[in-house]
Enzyme design. Sequence first.
Site, PDB file in Angstrom:
ATOM      1  N   PHE A 113      19.420  -2.169  -1.500  1.00  0.00           N
ATOM      2  CA  PHE A 113      19.213  -0.993  -2.347  1.00  0.00           C
ATOM      3  C   PHE A 113      19.753   0.230  -1.610  1.00  0.00           C
ATOM      4  CE2 PHE A 113      16.577   2.382  -4.241  1.00  0.00           C
ATOM      5  CZ  PHE A 113      16.761   2.100  -5.582  1.00  0.00           C
ATOM      6  N   ASP A 184      12.576  -5.720   3.798  1.00  0.00           N
ATOM      7  CA  ASP A 184      12.129  -4.864   2.701  1.00  0.00           C
ATOM      8  C   ASP A 184      11.641  -5.789   1.576  1.00  0.00           C
ATOM      9  OD1 ASP A 184      11.876  -3.238   0.442  1.00  0.00           O
ATOM     10  OD2 ASP A 184      13.368  -1.823   1.212  1.00  0.00           O
ATOM     11  N   TYR A 209       4.616   0.216  -6.579  1.00  0.00           N
ATOM     12  CA  TYR A 209       4.673   0.569  -8.004  1.00  0.00           C
ATOM     13  C   TYR A 209       5.463  -0.453  -8.809  1.00  0.00           C
ATOM     14  CZ  TYR A 209       8.948   2.665  -6.118  1.00  0.00           C
ATOM     15  OH  TYR A 209      10.111   2.864  -5.434  1.00  0.00           O
ATOM     16  N   LYS A 210       6.078  -1.438  -8.133  1.00  0.00           N
ATOM     17  CA  LYS A 210       6.823  -2.473  -8.854  1.00  0.00           C
ATOM     18  C   LYS A 210       5.846  -3.611  -9.187  1.00  0.00           C
ATOM     19  CE  LYS A 210      11.171  -0.901  -6.888  1.00  0.00           C
ATOM     20  NZ  LYS A 210      12.074  -0.941  -5.723  1.00  0.00           N
ATOM     21  N   ARG A 356      19.002  -6.480 -16.562  1.00  0.00           N
ATOM     22  CA  ARG A 356      18.024  -7.069 -15.640  1.00  0.00           C
ATOM     23  C   ARG A 356      16.678  -7.262 -16.335  1.00  0.00           C
ATOM     24  NH1 ARG A 356      16.081  -3.991 -10.158  1.00  0.00           N
ATOM     25  NH2 ARG A 356      15.202  -2.596 -11.716  1.00  0.00           N
TER      26      ARG A 356
HETATM   27  C1  LIG Z   1      12.601   0.419  -5.298  1.00  0.00           C
HETATM   28  C2  LIG Z   1      13.243   0.402  -3.958  1.00  0.00           C
HETATM   29  C3  LIG Z   1      13.254   1.542  -3.141  1.00  0.00           C
HETATM   30  C4  LIG Z   1      12.701   2.857  -3.624  1.00  0.00           C
HETATM   31  O1  LIG Z   1      12.277   3.650  -2.563  1.00  0.00           O
HETATM   32  P1  LIG Z   1      11.267   4.845  -2.846  1.00  0.00           P
HETATM   33  O2  LIG Z   1      11.266   5.610  -1.581  1.00  0.00           O
HETATM   34  O3  LIG Z   1       9.948   4.238  -3.193  1.00  0.00           O
HETATM   35  O4  LIG Z   1      11.789   5.630  -4.002  1.00  0.00           O
HETATM   36  C5  LIG Z   1      13.791   1.429  -1.863  1.00  0.00           C
HETATM   37  N1  LIG Z   1      14.315   0.264  -1.426  1.00  0.00           N
HETATM   38  C6  LIG Z   1      14.336  -0.850  -2.197  1.00  0.00           C
HETATM   39  C7  LIG Z   1      14.906  -2.111  -1.654  1.00  0.00           C
HETATM   40  C8  LIG Z   1      13.826  -0.804  -3.485  1.00  0.00           C
HETATM   41  O5  LIG Z   1      13.880  -1.877  -4.270  1.00  0.00           O
END
Ligand SMILES: *Cc1c(COP(=O)(O)O)cnc(C)c1O
Length: 397
Positions: A113, A184, A209-210, A356
């Site tokens: 990400f 992660d 939050y996911k 997705r």
């Molecule tokens: C959703 C996601 C994020 C989002 O980071 P936030 O700081 O919570 O906005 C970061 N890394 C990955 C791999 C994600 O899937």
Amino acid sequence: MTDFAATKALFHIPDGMIYLDGNSLGPLPKSAPARVARAMTEEWGEMLITGWNKAGWMAKATELGDRVAKLIGAEAGHVVMGDTLSIKVYQALASALEMRPERKVILSDSGNFPSDLYMAEGLIKSLGQGHELRIVAPEEIDAHITEEVAVTLITEVDYRTGRLHDMKALTAKAHSVGALTIWDLAHTAGATDVKLAEAGADFAVGCTYKYLNGGPGAPAFIYVAPAHADTVRPALSGWLGHEAPFAFDLGYRAGAGIERMRVGTPPILALASLDAALDAWEGVDMGDLRARSQELTQLFLQELERRCPMLTLASPRDPAQRGSQISFRFEQGYPAMQALIARGVIGDFRAPDIMRFGFTPLFVDANDVLRACDVIEEVMRGGLWDRPEYHARAAVT
Ligand SMILES: *Cc1c(COP(=O)(O)O)cnc(C)c1O
């Protein structure tokens, strides 16, 4: 056996909606509004400042950390909540790099990400020690784990394709060449049967939050393995990670173990919502969750491949090789997803052409999957997505 009909009843899903986007933002647990209201009125309202002691606010970050630890196969006392995932990535990376001062390579993959990669870039610039962020294809990570690598920074499940890395094998490989690992878990915590301790992971981070349904912007978590917990230096040395925050010393001394990864004041109202969300996991066996998730994704994949030949599978075909999502490529994926959303089937679009769909066994069942397939078939076969209002791009996709 886990009772998934019972967990489904714990969530509010608006009437007529089939929600296949719990991998982006989990739905509202029915118990959360009252829990947050209680924290506001009975705790904040009545106790004010004494709530830190009386309502146990100060301990919430590690208390909830322990609840999350159970879902990701971590040792108790080694997970703490706070901040956002991007911040937790930075923290883990800064600590890991200091543990391997003679090495300069951070290894990640092109399926990661962007925020994780951006945080690494920013940290490299701030350190000014000549570190390099090496980004390779996901399937080439293993071959690139060499003695140059200080740390691997890998998201276990690729947010676009759902491809799952082999955490255990890659961690073992990293350790065999003296490198550290940061995992992660944004798309695995609450989605698969993560086994951090068994894999020997050094650091892990994730959001809530996911798949954990904590609510928009819910606090993230960080895990530090017992072997490192008392020796890592926290780069974000805020007062709540201090050994004695209320001594108000002028100099910083790191707190015991995972406490040192705390930074500032914990978000008590957001933690109240997360606390309610974590109740849904009581009695859920993560092995059952994984099996159920694989059944749901497999059913969806088979049905859609049969019914919608215009969609190209972007996820691994083997359920053991993927997380809890199925993605398809379709050139007009953006308007197609808007047309589905307009009909109550909620997935999301990821540039350039990915449609997705997330499958969260806590509240999605086989009946939902089949109903979603009916709608998708109708939209795709009928070309119903080709209307001007579906082409207009919103800020959040
Ligand atoms: C959703 C996601 C994020 C989002 O980071 P936030 O700081 O919570 O906005 C970061 N890394 C990955 C791999 C994600 O899937």
